[in-house]
Scaffold this active site. Structure first.
Site, PDB file in Angstrom:
ATOM      1  N   HIS A  26      10.696   0.695   3.441  1.00 14.36           N
ATOM      2  CA  HIS A  26       9.730  -0.404   3.483  1.00 14.36           C
ATOM      3  C   HIS A  26       8.461  -0.148   2.680  1.00 14.36           C
ATOM      4  CE1 HIS A  26      11.729  -2.743   6.721  1.00 14.36           C
ATOM      5  NE2 HIS A  26      12.154  -1.551   7.089  1.00 14.36           N
ATOM      6  N   LYS A  59      -3.243 -10.547   6.908  1.00 15.59           N
ATOM      7  CA  LYS A  59      -2.331  -9.396   6.810  1.00 15.59           C
ATOM      8  C   LYS A  59      -3.154  -8.149   7.075  1.00 15.59           C
ATOM      9  CE  LYS A  59      -1.544 -10.701   2.445  1.00 15.59           C
ATOM     10  NZ  LYS A  59      -0.102 -10.652   2.265  1.00 15.59           N
ATOM     11  N   ARG A  60      -2.498  -6.999   7.240  1.00 15.55           N
ATOM     12  CA  ARG A  60      -3.251  -5.777   7.422  1.00 15.55           C
ATOM     13  C   ARG A  60      -4.204  -5.544   6.261  1.00 15.55           C
ATOM     14  NH1 ARG A  60      -2.069  -2.217  11.791  1.00 15.55           N
ATOM     15  NH2 ARG A  60      -3.395  -0.756  10.690  1.00 15.55           N
ATOM     16  N   LYS A  84      -3.325  -4.561  -1.045  1.00 16.22           N
ATOM     17  CA  LYS A  84      -3.171  -5.997  -0.763  1.00 16.22           C
ATOM     18  C   LYS A  84      -4.322  -6.804  -1.363  1.00 16.22           C
ATOM     19  CE  LYS A  84      -0.628  -5.079   3.564  1.00 16.22           C
ATOM     20  NZ  LYS A  84       0.676  -5.746   3.427  1.00 16.22           N
ATOM     21  N   THR A 101       6.191 -10.723   4.403  1.00 13.21           N
ATOM     22  CA  THR A 101       6.910 -11.696   5.224  1.00 13.21           C
ATOM     23  C   THR A 101       5.955 -12.818   5.634  1.00 13.21           C
ATOM     24  OG1 THR A 101       6.544 -10.151   7.047  1.00 13.21           O
ATOM     25  CG2 THR A 101       8.764 -10.261   6.143  1.00 13.21           C
ATOM     26  N   LYS A 137       6.216 -17.103   5.930  1.00 10.40           N
ATOM     27  CA  LYS A 137       5.751 -17.931   7.063  1.00 10.40           C
ATOM     28  C   LYS A 137       4.839 -19.046   6.570  1.00 10.40           C
ATOM     29  CE  LYS A 137       6.257 -13.819   9.754  1.00 10.40           C
ATOM     30  NZ  LYS A 137       5.601 -12.546  10.102  1.00 10.40           N
TER      31      LYS A 137
END
Ligand code: 26V
Length: 815
Positions: free
Chosen positions: A362, A550-551, A556, A658, A662
């Site tokens: 992952h 998100k985290r 990111k 993911t 969504k």
């Protein structure tokens, strides 16, 4: 394919009312009039759980009778969120439950709101495991999840004076309503001690002596499939001390040992590690891993033996899927049981193990790859260490014979330089290795595992992630669900998500597009209410809801989002009369408690939010909101209300994502890079239905190779320079973010300047945001794009992903 079972609705509204009333009486000695919301929530959980438990008996019987192959999904994390609404939905009694509650004088929404999130996970990896449990049950695959019954879930986040503060999450106080303890199925797990070998009857035996023993007691959570009676479990192991409590009778040695075992049992499942960014060789985390892995493998092999009387066919009837390397010790643990307990030789045990275990990777981030100090393994798990060393030596010999290349031997080594490299152990010991998006799997083949892939190419596969579309669309977005039913002629899409494609046919239908816009508007208003009620926030529903949730992680690039917002703010300051479309930027993010830079970025977002909210020139034009304590249940109100989805990671770094799926399935449009599953979203959407920007993965690699100099971009781009300079100066709260400025321009703490290429992508990002806002002005265009996003999101359903695992890796039949 297995034919679908007929399901009977287990309850009418009346029978449900009766069952709830009885439960309240039996468990709380209260009538519905006297019961609190909390008690009612627990009564609901018990009533629903009873139905699922009954079904479990049937499923288990069928699985045993038909000798079906079973899937065992091992994960350190299952981010389940709430279960009441989900389970009622899957049993198809949600309308009855709402009605029964209302008849008994309760509001269903208030009851659902009482349930705490089971936050036994950090982020994407844990939520994925939860979505897959739902699909495995729905596809009627005999399967179980295995993890740890953490006492405390992921911390609760509070923002105090702009900064993240972590509070304990006592989820079990109310969340344990779903757990069924199974003390009779407890297993003993051994730590430490010494290994003694002896010969007996021509056989070499190995025993682990003077070990510290911890009892693992399963607490099972029942998982119901949707529209089927098939039911699985999530087995959460809880540690207990093995020794009786009467210490006074013990000799000194036993007394100390008992104390040690008790201390170990108390600590092992205390807390979920809240770090998903940096590998740390913490002894407690290794203990957690071995604790749940050993208990799981013992329990699976024991059950197999009870059914078949031998472990020789173990791999034909069982498959063990490991969610990242965290449960990698299944490989040596299964070897231990096959050799030490079942008396097999090495070759036979290895054959079985390497045909039973499959590994999903992952992340490719070097700092998150697990490497354990050899010394820790030797001390804590002496027998396991022996087996790992033997696996490593044999693997190394194979590699040498195959490549005759010391560089490749080094790269593929399992034990190297005093460390155990868990990813290489997994590759060696698994029958299949998969990445979680097309791009990510390609990077595994070509980069991270290139040499292993050269030697055993057949092992490497791709399974692009998917989400539980029933939870993430139907359950949480009833307006959209009903539009889909109207347009596609029913609820078929719940079982066949590709049916969503039919929505494409309505791209020219103005009435449909308007209805879609109304649904979004209602969801936005619902979110505005929720934000007001829960956080006393005042949001403007006429603004664009632009979301990054998100985290918090540098790759990111929440900071890139912030730089762009600062620059929008500066433009407004320059020209307070500028006509702009109002925008609300929403952030939701938790930072690992030890990740200093990530916490600084949270502080920065809050400083900027505060600045903008106090500047009259931004009124009704620009707002920044940091949503405290982002979690599954908050995502459930946020996703349906979102219009823009920020998926802006440095290309090549986000394995899949993911959240992106969504947002897409709820009709938000993506501003994103060609990273992870965004690539596959782009494949189905085309340039015209998303806002792509930035360097591609290969360009990122090339730019780094050629020597990336962010200062040049800073010097040449005035807009960027002004935004960055604002970091140094800080905002009205007087906090300077010079550290972040320095980190981008010159590097800090051992990491190079702008390691994630924010500056390189800045201009391209601003351009994409501009295109997005322009598109938003054209309501019809926007709604059409939104419709196409929903229509083409079907491939990102977990049912599709789990079907692929079942067909290509597990080789089990499914619905
Ligand atoms: C990593 C680590 C590394 C150090 C030890 C503790 C720890 C705990 C958790 C993790 C998880 C990192 C991997 C992860 O969450 N990957 C995410 O997996 C998602 C599901 O496949 C995927 O969508 C995301 O892109 C990926 O970042």
């Amino acid at each position: 394919m297995i034919s679908r079972q007929n399901t009977m609705t287990p309850f009418t509204t009346e029978s449900l009312e009766k069952a709830l009333t009885e439960k309240l009486m039996l468990n709380f000695s209260k009538t519905p009039d006297e019961a609190t919301d909390q008690e009612m929530m627990r009564a609901c959980a018990m009533v629903i759980r009873d139905v699922m438990s009954l079904r479990l008996v049937g499923t288990r019987k069928r699985t045993r009778q038909e000798h079906r192959k079973q899937v065992h999904y091992l994960s350190m994390e299952f981010l389940m969120g709430r279960s009441l609404m989900k389970n009622a939905y899957n049993l198809e009694v949600l309308p009855q439950l709402r009605e029964a509650l209302s008849h008994l004088g309760f509001k269903a929404a208030d009851i659902f709101e009482m349930e705490p999130d089971a936050a036994l996970g950090n982020g994407g990896l844990g939520r994925l495991a939860a979505c897959y449990l739902d699909s495995m049950a729905t596809l009627e695959i005999p399967a179980a999840g295995y993890s740890i019954c953490y006492e405390l879930g992921l911390f609760r986040q509070k923002i105090i004076e702009g900064e993240q503060v972590e509070l304990p999450d006592h989820w079990k106080d109310l969340g344990s309503a779903w757990l069924v303890p199974k003390p009779e199925e407890a297993q003993e797990v051994r730590f430490g001690g010494t290994v003694r070998e002896f010969w007996d009857n021509g056989h070499l035996h190995t025993v682990n002596e003077n070990a510290t023993t911890v009892l693992a007691v399963p607490c099972d959570m029942v998982i119901a499939g949707y529209g089927t009676e098939h039911t699985n479990i999530l087995r959460l192991w809880e540690p207990h001390s093995t020794k009786p409590m009467d210490m006074s009778l013990f000799s000194r040695g036993e007394y100390l040992k008992a104390a040690e075992e008790e201390a170990m049992a108390d600590s092992i499942a205390k807390v979920l590690y809240p770090d998903d960014s940096h590998m740390e060789g913490k002894s407690l985390r290794l203990k957690q891993q071995y604790f749940f892995v050993s208990a799981t493998v013992q329990s699976i092999t024991m059950k197999h033996l009870a059914t078949y009387g031998t472990l020789k066919n173990f791999h034909e009837k069982n498959v063990i899927q490991i969610n990242d390397t965290h449960p990698a010790l299944v490989i040596p643990e299964l070897m231990r049981i096959l050799i030490d307990d079942a008396g097999m030789n090495w070759e036979e045990a290895w054959e079985i193990t390497t045909h039973a275990v499959a590994y999903t990777n992952h992340t490719v981030l070097a700092e998150a790859l697990e490497r354990w100090p050899q010394i820790l393994m030797e001390r804590r798990l002496p027998r396991i260490w022996q087996i790992i060393l033997e696996i490593s030596n044999r693997w190394q010999r194979r590699v040498e014979e195959y490549y005759h290349d010391p560089a490749k031997t080094h790269h593929m080594a399992i034990v190297w330089n005093g460390e155990v490299r868990m990813a290489n152990l997994c590759v060696a010991g698994s029958m299949a290795v998969n990445g979680v998006s097309g791009l990510h799997s390609e990077i595994l083949r070509k980069d991270l595992f290139r040499d292993s892939c050269g030697m055993e190419p057949w092992k490497f596969q791709n399974v692009t992630n998917g989400i539980d579309h029933r939870r993430w669309l139907s359950e949480i977005n009833p307006g959209l669900d009903s539009l889909i039913r109207d347009l596609t002629g029913g609820s078929e899409y719940l079982h066949d998500p590709l049916v969503l494609k039919k929505l494409d046919d309505f791209a020219g239908d103005k009435a449909v597009l308007e209805r879609l816009a109304e649904i979004k508007r209602e969801n936005k208003e619902r979110f505005v209410k929720h934000a007001k009620w829960s956080r006393d926030l005042a949001l403007n529903p006429d603004s664009i809801f632009d979301v990054q949730a998100k985290r918090l992680h540098e790759y990111k690039r929440q900071l890139l989002n912030v730089l762009h917002i600062i620059s929008l703010y500066q433009r407004l300051r320059d020209d307070p009369n500028a006509v702009v479309h109002p925008q609300t930027f929403l952030f939701g993010a938790k930072a690992a408690p030890g990740y200093v830079v990530a916490k600084r970025i949270i502080h920065l977002i809050n400083s900027l939010a505060d600045q903008i909210s106090h500047d009259p020139c931004c009124k009704d034009k620009l707002q920044v909101v940091f949503l405290e304590n982002y979690r599954v249940s908050l995502a459930e109100v946020l996703m349906p209300a979102s219009e823009v989805s920020q998926q802006i990671s440095t290309a090549g770094k986000e394995a899949s994502g993911t959240g992106n799926m969504k947002f897409m399935i709820n009709g938000a449009l993506t501003v994103g890079t060609l990273d992870g599953a965004n690539v596959e979203m782009h494949d189905v959407l085309g340039d015209e239905n998303m806002f792509l920007f930035g360097l591609h993965a290969d360009e990122v690699v090339a730019m780094k190779r050629e020597g990336y100099i962010p200062q040049r971009i800073y010097n040449e781009n005035e807009r960027l320079r002004r935004a960055m300079d604002a970091l140094r100066a800080g905002f009205r709260d007087g906090v300077s973010y010079d550290d972040l400025y320095q980190r981008l321009l010159f590097g800090s703490g051992g990491s190079p300047a702008d390691d994630y290429l924010l500056l390189a992508d800045f201009q391209s990002y601003c351009d994409a945001e501009k295109r997005m806002v322009e598109a938003y002005q054209d309501k019809e265009l926007w709604n059409r794009m939104s419709l196409h996003n929903i229509a083409r999101s079907g491939i990102f359903a977990a049912d599709r992903a789990v079907g692929e695992y079942a067909d290509n890796i597990w080789h089990v039949p499914h619905k």
